[in-house]
Each structure stands twice: as C-alpha cells, then as structure tokens.
Design an enzyme around this catalytic site. Structure first.
Site, PDB file in Angstrom:
ATOM      1  CE1 TYR A  40      10.480  -2.786  12.538  1.00  0.00           C
ATOM      2  CE2 TYR A  40      13.055  -1.584  12.775  1.00  0.00           C
ATOM      3  CZ  TYR A  40      11.899  -2.012  12.223  1.00  0.00           C
ATOM      4  OH  TYR A  40      12.263  -1.956  10.777  1.00  0.00           O
TER       5      TYR A  40
ATOM      6  CE  LYS B 243      11.401  -5.261  10.195  1.00  0.00           C
ATOM      7  NZ  LYS B 243      10.826  -5.709   9.124  1.00  0.00           N
TER       8      LYS B 243
ATOM      9  CB  SER C 290      -1.086   0.119   1.169  1.00  0.00           C
ATOM     10  OG  SER C 290      -0.183   0.063   2.491  1.00  0.00           O
TER      11      SER C 290
ATOM     12  CB  SER D 202      15.841  -7.702   8.200  1.00  0.00           C
ATOM     13  OG  SER D 202      16.169  -7.429   9.547  1.00  0.00           O
TER      14      SER D 202
HETATM   15  N1  LIG Z   1      11.320   3.198   6.705  1.00  0.00           N
HETATM   16  C1  LIG Z   1      12.264   2.898   7.440  1.00  0.00           C
HETATM   17  O1  LIG Z   1      13.055   3.619   7.799  1.00  0.00           O
HETATM   18  C2  LIG Z   1      12.765   1.400   7.351  1.00  0.00           C
HETATM   19  C3  LIG Z   1      14.030   1.020   7.915  1.00  0.00           C
HETATM   20  C4  LIG Z   1      14.391  -0.636   7.805  1.00  0.00           C
HETATM   21  C5  LIG Z   1      13.361  -1.191   7.730  1.00  0.00           C
HETATM   22  N2  LIG Z   1      12.275  -1.054   7.243  1.00  0.00           N
HETATM   23  C6  LIG Z   1      11.347  -2.279   6.961  1.00  0.00           C
HETATM   24  O2  LIG Z   1      10.815  -1.795   5.581  1.00  0.00           O
HETATM   25  C7  LIG Z   1       9.588  -2.618   5.380  1.00  0.00           C
HETATM   26  C8  LIG Z   1       8.638  -1.697   4.597  1.00  0.00           C
HETATM   27  O3  LIG Z   1       8.624  -0.411   5.407  1.00  0.00           O
HETATM   28  P1  LIG Z   1       8.301   1.227   4.755  1.00  0.00           P
HETATM   29  O4  LIG Z   1       9.307   1.859   5.395  1.00  0.00           O
HETATM   30  O5  LIG Z   1       8.017   0.887   3.288  1.00  0.00           O
HETATM   31  O6  LIG Z   1       7.007   1.402   5.729  1.00  0.00           O
HETATM   32  P2  LIG Z   1       5.303   1.645   5.263  1.00  0.00           P
HETATM   33  O7  LIG Z   1       5.595   2.645   4.142  1.00  0.00           O
HETATM   34  O8  LIG Z   1       4.666   2.124   6.548  1.00  0.00           O
HETATM   35  O9  LIG Z   1       5.115   0.239   4.698  1.00  0.00           O
HETATM   36  C9  LIG Z   1       4.617  -0.848   5.424  1.00  0.00           C
HETATM   37  C10 LIG Z   1       3.598  -1.618   4.784  1.00  0.00           C
HETATM   38  O10 LIG Z   1       3.557  -2.919   5.492  1.00  0.00           O
HETATM   39  C11 LIG Z   1       1.878  -2.998   5.559  1.00  0.00           C
HETATM   40  N3  LIG Z   1       1.493  -3.636   6.819  1.00  0.00           N
HETATM   41  C12 LIG Z   1       1.505  -3.500   8.039  1.00  0.00           C
HETATM   42  N4  LIG Z   1       0.923  -4.541   8.878  1.00  0.00           N
HETATM   43  C13 LIG Z   1       0.405  -5.171   7.995  1.00  0.00           C
HETATM   44  C14 LIG Z   1      -0.064  -6.761   8.026  1.00  0.00           C
HETATM   45  N5  LIG Z   1      -0.484  -7.182   9.228  1.00  0.00           N
HETATM   46  N6  LIG Z   1      -0.374  -7.206   7.007  1.00  0.00           N
HETATM   47  C15 LIG Z   1       0.042  -6.875   5.659  1.00  0.00           C
HETATM   48  N7  LIG Z   1       0.625  -5.535   5.537  1.00  0.00           N
HETATM   49  C16 LIG Z   1       0.836  -5.029   6.615  1.00  0.00           C
HETATM   50  C17 LIG Z   1       1.646  -1.696   5.562  1.00  0.00           C
HETATM   51  O11 LIG Z   1       0.208  -1.672   5.085  1.00  0.00           O
HETATM   52  P3  LIG Z   1      -0.936  -0.733   5.706  1.00  0.00           P
HETATM   53  O12 LIG Z   1      -1.078   0.318   4.911  1.00  0.00           O
HETATM   54  O13 LIG Z   1      -2.219  -1.741   5.408  1.00  0.00           O
HETATM   55  O14 LIG Z   1      -0.638  -0.400   7.066  1.00  0.00           O
HETATM   56  C18 LIG Z   1       2.199  -0.862   4.294  1.00  0.00           C
HETATM   57  O15 LIG Z   1       2.018  -1.136   3.133  1.00  0.00           O
HETATM   58  C19 LIG Z   1       9.252  -2.985   6.831  1.00  0.00           C
HETATM   59  O16 LIG Z   1       9.157  -4.398   7.094  1.00  0.00           O
HETATM   60  C20 LIG Z   1      10.067  -2.091   7.765  1.00  0.00           C
HETATM   61  O17 LIG Z   1      10.167  -2.563   9.114  1.00  0.00           O
HETATM   62  C21 LIG Z   1      11.808   0.242   7.046  1.00  0.00           C
END
Ligand SMILES: NC(=O)c1ccc[n+]([C@@H]2O[C@H](COP(=O)([O-])OP(=O)(O)OC[C@H]3O[C@@H](n4cnc5c(N)ncnc54)[C@H](OP(=O)(O)O)[C@@H]3O)[C@@H](O)[C@H]2O)c1
Length: 249
Positions: free
Chosen positions: A140, A144, A10, A126
C-alpha cells in the site's frame, strides 16, 4: 459556478468532500463504482456518475459527461495490511491498478480540457504512511509513494500551463470504510507464514491503540482538500489530521 469531479464518493473522505463542495456552491460530479445518490444530500448541483478508476472506458464516459472541470480530486483508493510474503501478486497489482494507474488515467482524461482552458487544480489523496514507513503496509505504501513521486513531477510540468497540482496526506482515520474494505480484500487472499503471527499481533495492537484516538477525522481531509483546491498559496503537500501534521512538522 465551478465544477469539481471527485472519485470514490460512496463513503469516507470522498463522500464528505463532495458534501462540502456542494455546501460551498460548487457543481459536484460525485463519482462512484456503484452510483447511489442517497449517500449525498439532494441538490440540482449534484451529479452522481458511475466511475471505476480501474476501467479506462468508464473514466472516459464519466469525464465526457461532466463537461469543463475546474478541479479533479483523485480520492478513490484501496488498502491492504499484511506481511509482504503473504501478499499475493494479484493483490499488489490490484493496489497499483486502483491507487496508481487509476490516478494516472483520471489525470490523462482531464488534462486536454484543463490545458485548453489554461486552468485547473488536481488534488491527489495519498497517505501519511509515505512520511513514516510502517510494517505490514509495504504494498500500500509503495502505491501511495508512487503517487507522491508522480505528483511532484507532474506539478512542475503542469504549472506553466496554469494547472495547479497538490498532494493531500491523510493520517489514520478509522471512521471511514477504508479498514473494512481492506479487511474484505485481505480475507479473500492471504497466505502468510505462521512465523509472522506474533509480530503481526503486536503491530495490529499498536494500530488499534492509535485508531482508538481517531487521530484523523474525515473533516480534516475535507478541509485539506478544500484548501488545496481553493487556496492558490496552499503548499504542495497538505497533511490532514493531527498524526499527519505531526509527521510533516
Ligand atoms: N482512512 C484512512 O485511514 C486513510 C489514511 C490515509 C489515506 N487514505 C486514502 O484516502 C482515500 C479515501 O479513503 P477512505 O478512508 O475515505 O476510505 P473508503 O471509505 O473505503 O473510501 C474509498 C472510496 O474509494 C472507492 N473505490 C475503491 N476502488 C475504486 C475504484 N476502482 N474505482 C472507483 N472508486 C473506488 C470506494 O468505493 P466502493 O464503495 O465502490 O468500494 C470508496 O468510495 C483513499 O485513497 C485512501 O488510500 C485513507
């Protein structure tokens, strides 16, 4: 045509990764908790499906609807920032339910089919926080780190079956919805003793300072996932973003 299933499309990394695989001519099962096809470009090769990784029946339905899957990208995840003492048990469990058990269940669902076809790639997203522990991120980071350890073992047992398993470790990417989603969770439940406040303010200021430099861009993560899926010689751990690359060096 190859097929990739990506969770959490999304917004953020998942959405941009889905867009890239479409551009590269893949069939993309872009899964979301609340399906909204308008977040991605229209394409005959795009299949937007409902999938909540914390709901095993929804996983079974989505995986069953896709058919043979060449690559699975476990991207869906949630975050939380706060002192452990103020982190409710329900929040810790919710982090593990999505980030850890969601990943386990997704892999459990695709393995019989990948094993039967004798091929497949699994990429788990991760975080670079597992390479450099930071305060206020204990729950968190633990979730991970569990994904990392699990993926390391899994890679060894799946390799003889022809299935490749990789870890992508993004750094801090302030432009996705990750921070706002985490803040929404934090506003629901947080019971932090006041003694932590001065330290929290100091740490938050340093996070904000780092974020202002946008060390990781979603395109870094897209590139890392693409490499993990398509390059057989890609290393097991793929850092994404300048901060993550520096930590991994
Ligand atoms: N941004 C950062 O700084 C960062 C850094 C390191 C790692 N990460 C990791 O990268 C990944 C993606 O993060 P992002 O930064 O792109 O954040 P994001 O924009 O919040 O995207 C996270 C996605 O996961 C979905 N989600 C959450 N709970 C879910 C569930 N139970 N079932 C299915 N989908 C679910 C959310 O959907 P909804 O719209 O329905 O909530 C959203 O589409 C995550 O695993 C995060 O831990 C992020």
């Amino acid at each position: 045509m190859k097929t990739v299933l990506i969770t959490g499309c999304s917004s953020g990394f998942g959405r941009e990764t889905a867009r890239h695989f479409l551009d590269q001519g893949w069939s993309v099962a872009a899964t979301m908790r609340t399906p909204d096809p308008t977040v991605l470009p229209a394409s005959d090769h795009l299949h937007v499906l409902p999938l909540d990784v914390s709901d095993p029946s929804s996983i079974t339905r989505a995986v069953g609807a896709v058919g043979p899957i060449d690559a699975l990208v476990n991207n869906a995840g949630i975050g939380w920032l706060g002192a452990f003492e103020g982190t409710p048990d329900a929040t810790v469990r919710s982090l593990f339910k999505t980030n850890v058990f969601g990943t386990f269940e997704m892999i459990r669902a695709v393995l019989p089919q990948m094993r039967a076809q004798g091929s497949g790639v699994i990429v788990n997203v991760s975080s670079s926080v597992t390479m450099k522990p930071l305060p206020l991120l204990s729950a968190y980071t633990a979730s991970k780190a569990a994904v990392n350890a699990y993926t390391e073992c899994l890679a060894l047992e799946l390799a003889p079956l022809g299935i490749r398993t990789r870890l992508v470790l993004p750094g801090q990417a302030p432009s996705t919805s990750f921070g706002s989603n985490a803040r929404a969770l934090m506003s629901e439940a947080n019971d932090t003793p006041g003694a932590y406040q001065a330290f929290i303010d100091q740490v938050m200021a340093s996070f904000m300072e780092n974020a202002s430099q946008e060390p990781t861009h979603p395109s870094d993560v897209v590139e890392a996932v693409w490499r993990a899926v398509t390059d057989e010689n890609c290393p097991f751990r793929v850092p994404a973003g300048s901060d993550a690359v520096a930590l991994a060096a």
